[in-house]
Design an enzyme around this catalytic site. Structure first.
Site, short mmCIF file in Angstrom:
data_model
loop_
_atom_site.label_atom_id
_atom_site.label_comp_id
_atom_site.label_asym_id
_atom_site.label_seq_id
_atom_site.Cartn_x
_atom_site.Cartn_y
_atom_site.Cartn_z
N HIS A 151 30.30 22.31 -4.09
CA HIS A 151 31.19 21.37 -4.81
C HIS A 151 32.66 21.72 -4.53
CE1 HIS A 151 27.90 19.56 -6.91
NE2 HIS A 151 27.67 20.58 -7.70
N HIS A 167 25.88 16.21 -5.25
CA HIS A 167 24.48 16.62 -5.32
C HIS A 167 23.62 15.89 -4.29
CE1 HIS A 167 24.98 18.29 -9.61
NE2 HIS A 167 25.07 19.24 -8.69
ZN LIG Z 1 26.06 21.00 -8.76
#
Ligand SMILES: [Zn+2]
Ligand SMILES: [Zn+2]
Length: 265
Positions: free
Chosen positions: A218, A224
């Site tokens: 991230h 994701h």
């Molecule tokens: Zn995550």
């Protein structure tokens, strides 16, 4: 007299309790509440949207993400996933936290560990942070440089409960950590829930190297993945975290942002 009054109050409360919507799929009120919280947290496209009408759509989106039948109705399989330990970053993040696909534009990204956990020695945390960044760095033309003090791009720390951003941690289990997309100030920072039991092993507790590798994904701009074999899958706990490596899906994702090492001049 008091007993009688209480009795009336109870009757009133019962008769006022609204029946659960069909989306609840026969789950009890507590489970339905838990499901609503999960969907608001991880499937809201707009952080201000607390629109109950769209819960069914959120549920469908979650079922799609986890490759379940897309019914828009709660099931025990959905509840099981909702109870798993996971990353605190939403699963629909391209619309919320990470608009415009941000990335680091310099060739060297700096990092600093701001605070430590009581579960691991400082040297272990430092070693695993370096290792987790290297796992990504091996695939892309980006170098990481550690700072012991001063301003760094990626600041890493452990905290419990509310800790200065708008995403308070939630005690042991459920949310384990979160990280912010590349950017100024809090951008790129990675926070780990000190209420978890962090470990360098794989038996008891939460493996720090695995979780840090996920969060730094991230920090570098990845969202994701729906691929359960990817490090960027949102729930924790696949395989042996001691021997894990990036999946092709993770590598494709990070190279789409930064290019591959062969382009490095
Ligand atoms: Zn995550
Ligand atoms: Zn935080």
């Amino acid at each position: 007299m008091w007993v009688a009054v209480l009795g009336v109050l109870c009757l009133l409360t019962n008769s006022l309790a609204l029946p659960l919507p069909p989306e609840a799929g026969g789950m009890n009120e507590q489970q339905w509440k838990q499901a609503q919280d999960y969907l608001q947290r991880f499937y809201s496209r707009d952080s201000n949207a607390r629109d109950d009408n769209s819960l069914r759509d959120k549920l469908k989106e979650m079922q799609k993400f986890f490759s379940l039948p897309i019914t828009g109705i709660l099931s025990s399989r959905v509840m099981e996933i909702m109870q798993k330990s996971r990353c605190g970053v939403p699963d629909v993040l391209e619309y919320s936290l990470f608009p415009g696909h941000p990335k680091w534009t310099s060739k060297v990204v700096t990092y600093r560990v701001d605070s430590y956990t009581r579960d691991l020695s400082r040297s272990t945390v430092d070693r695993l942070v370096t290792k987790a960044l290297k796992i990504w760095g091996n695939e892309i033309p980006l170098k990481f440089r550690r700072f012991n003090w001063g301003k760094a791009d990626i600041k890493i720390g452990f905290a419990r409960g509310a800790h200065g951003d708008i995403y308070p941690f939630d005690g042991p289990g459920n949310t384990l950590a979160h990280a912010f997309a590349p950017g100024k100030d809090i951008g790129g920072d990675a926070h780990f829930d000190e209420d978890e039991r962090w470990t360098d092993g794989s038996k008891i507790g939460i493996n720090f190297l695995y979780t840090a590798t996920h969060e730094f994904g991230h920090s570098l701009g990845l969202g994701h993945s729906t691929n359960p074999n990817a490090v960027m899958f949102p729930t924790y706990g696949v395989g042996d975290p001691k021997t894990f490596k990036l999946s092709q899906d993770d590598i494709r994702g990070i190279q789409r942002i930064y290019g591959n090492v062969y382009n490095f001049k």
